[in-house]
Design an enzyme around this catalytic site. Structure first.
Site, PDB file in Angstrom:
ATOM      1  CG  ASP A 197      -2.315   0.584   0.847  1.00 53.28           C
ATOM      2  OD1 ASP A 197      -2.383   1.825   0.716  1.00 53.28           O
ATOM      3  OD2 ASP A 197      -3.282  -0.175   0.705  1.00 53.28           O
ATOM      4  CG  HIS A 237      -5.175   3.866   0.935  1.00 52.10           C
ATOM      5  ND1 HIS A 237      -4.752   2.709   0.325  1.00 52.10           N
ATOM      6  CD2 HIS A 237      -6.460   4.018   0.572  1.00 52.10           C
ATOM      7  CE1 HIS A 237      -5.733   2.192  -0.384  1.00 52.10           C
ATOM      8  NE2 HIS A 237      -6.787   2.966  -0.253  1.00 52.10           N
ATOM      9  CB  SER A 415      -9.294   0.865  -0.983  1.00 53.92           C
ATOM     10  OG  SER A 415      -8.404   1.396  -1.908  1.00 53.92           O
TER      11      SER A 415
END
Length: 559
Positions: A197, A237, A415
């Site tokens: 990520d 994230h 995601s």
């Protein structure tokens, strides 16, 4: 990139693996003029000090055992780059960033003059994409709505007898049947997940991940953007994605595999969109492979770049063009389950899936609502060559996630659907350890809510632990898939009736009776193998399987 910025709106020391010494070494670099990054492709691995007969030189014991269990051979592709070639590239004036075993390539930083000289070296065949990878990206804003806060105290984990208090995360867990998986005692114990990520901001400090760090279940971290080990000070994230697998907050959020172990890898630079990030994804996947990861979860996708001349087109989403898609396919061939986000472009001009979700053997994950309908932003399939994509779907609208300030929130995006499903795959494999990675992938696909009528929105639909478990039990018989097969979709064979360590002899004949290929497999786990690429012509073939007093004859069709 990270689709629409991300495919979401919303440590310990690494293993001591010999090849990682080369991969992580810091090199001195003296040059004049502007430098760019290039992936230099090499001709061969001749005179390498490494050998396929000694994989412990460059793979961890866990990685070797993962291959052995699945009858996956160590190939020349697995060998590290020849150190002599790396030395010569350095002597030519290039700064060495990372070598790639799978692509037999080296990421270098060099001036125009230096890269021109490097291309003249006899062991260099060219540059990936015939250009620099240092191009660039377009972003968007993460959208998240806070719904509650964590406390400093933690409730104990649930037990097999007492269902967990999932709170607001109940629907996203139950939608996959992961609550039933937990009730049966499968939470990811003993399994290793690699998360690729853009960063895991504050992951080592937030309360909802405290058990993971207290129990030292983050086994390694690495940042391929900055070339350092820490991943906790960059983008958030990856933290939010990790929370859907690993968080434990009673009455708020339980991840789908919250007792698994993790390797956290930063491959994405959130501030730009460059093809170098695809190369980083490649290096991250190779790291995961060498460390012995079972399941990769990656909520990153690539379509368009800051430099539009380097952007992909939908026609490139064929599983063979994008660098990260090629890397993802190889990752599956090493025996890992690879789960990736399909993308958030369903309402945009691009519309379709992104790389690497177009790779043949990965699980590309679409996003659905609490009601199980497609989220409006979720990208469409099929792949450019007409394969079913996305593969499966999970909750991606209003998904309960964790934030770097310790809050529990909701977010939107494939995601978040992706790690939910990666956690399901992890617990399912834990429950059925004799399966191969390919069989785990196949069972989850077949367990999809619309397996009989897949479409270009949700693929085979929403998977389910109990349905997949029934299918896994049926794998105890002889399973041959896919048939017909092709060069893109390799033939897999699994014979569940064969006990561990019993030799399995496989022979392939043409219709004239001539032997085309034969091999013997002996596995400590399930008797299974994948037919290597033999460059077969289209047509009918016969395969015989012999194990002890058992024999099977199969008719196969090559497309």
């Amino acid at each position: 990139m990270v689709l629409n910025k991300y495919i979401a709106f919303g440590t310990t020391a690494p293993n001591k693996i010999a090849w990682l010494v080369l991969l992580l070494v810091l090199c001195q670099f003296n040059s004049f003029g502007q430098t760019r990054k290039y992936l230099v492709l090499l001709r061969d691995k001749v005179n390498s000090p490494y050998s396929v007969s000694k994989p412990e030189q460059f793979l961890s014991q866990r990685s070797i055992l993962r291959r052995q269990k699945q009858n996956i051979s160590i190939l020349e592709r697995d060998l590290p780059v020849n150190p002599t070639y790396i030395t010569q590239l350095q002597q030519a004036g290039a700064k060495i960033w990372f070598p790639s075993r799978w692509m037999n390539a080296v990421l270098v930083e060099a001036t125009d003059a230096t890269i021109a000289a490097i291309q003249q070296l006899p062991f260099v065949t060219g540059l990936e994409f015939n250009r620099s990878l240092a191009n660039a990206r377009v972003g968007a804003t993460e959208v998240q709505q806070t719904v509650s806060y964590t406390s400093d105290s933690f409730s104990k984990f649930g037990t097999v007898d007492t269902p967990l208090n999932y709170g607001t995360s109940q629907s996203q867990v139950a939608q996959l049947g992961a609550d039933k998986m937990h009730e049966q005692g499968y939470h990811g114990e003993g399994m290793l997940i690699g998360v690729l990520d853009a960063g895991f901001l504050n992951a080592n400090n937030v309360a909802f991940l405290k058990p993971v760090f207290d129990e030292k279940r983050v086994l390694a971290t690495y940042d391929f953007v900055k070339k350092e080990t820490s991943v906790y000070e960059d983008d958030s994230h990856g933290l939010s994605c990790l929370s859907t697998i690993a968080a434990t907050v009673d009455n708020q959020l339980y991840g789908t595999a919250y007792k698994a172990s993790f390797i956290l890898l930063r491959t994405e630079d959130a501030n730009s969109e460059k093809q170098i990030e695809e190369a980083n994804w490649l290096f991250g996947a190779e790291y995961a492979d060498s460390a012995g990861v079972d399941v990769i979860s990656s909520s990153l996708g690539y379509t368009q770049f800051d430099d539009p001349t380097t952007s992909y087109t939908y026609q490139n989403m064929d599983g063979k063009t994008a660098l990260c898609s090629r890397a993802a396919q190889i990752a599956t061939q090493t025996g890992m389950v690879v789960v990736v986000a399909a993308g958030n472009e369903g309402s945009n001009a691009w519309h379709y899936i992104s790389a690497p979700s177009d790779a043949v053997s990965v699980l590309a994950v679409a996003a659905v609502t609490q009601a199980g309908t497609r989220a409006s932003f979720s990208s469409f399939g099929p792949s450019a060559d007409g394969r079913v994509k996305p593969d499966l779907a999970a909750r991606g609208q209003g998904t309960v996630i964790g934030l770097p300030n310790g809050q529990i929130a909701t977010g939107n995006g494939t995601s978040y659907a992706t790690p939910l499903l990666a956690g399901l795959a992890t617990g399912f494999w834990q429950a059925h350890p004799r399966l191969t990675a390919a069989q785990v992938t196949e069972a989850l696909r077949r367990s999809g809510s619309q397996f009989g009528a897949p479409d270009d929105q949700l693929g085979y639909g929403i998977p389910n632990f109990e349905r997949a478990s029934i299918l896994a039990d049926s794998f105890g018989q002889l399973l041959v898939y896919p048939n017909p097969f092709s060069d893109v979709q390799s033939l897999g064979v699994q014979w569940g009736e064969i006990e561990a360590n019993v030799p399995l002899d496989a022979t392939l004949f043409n219709t004239a009776g001539r032997v085309i290929w034969q091999n013997r497999y002996t596995s400590p786990g399930l008797a299974a193998f994948v037919l290597p690429n033999l460059n077969l012509s289209a047509g009918v073939y016969i395969m015989t399987l012999v194990a002890g007093d058992k024999k099977k004859t199969l008719k196969l069709v090559k497309q």
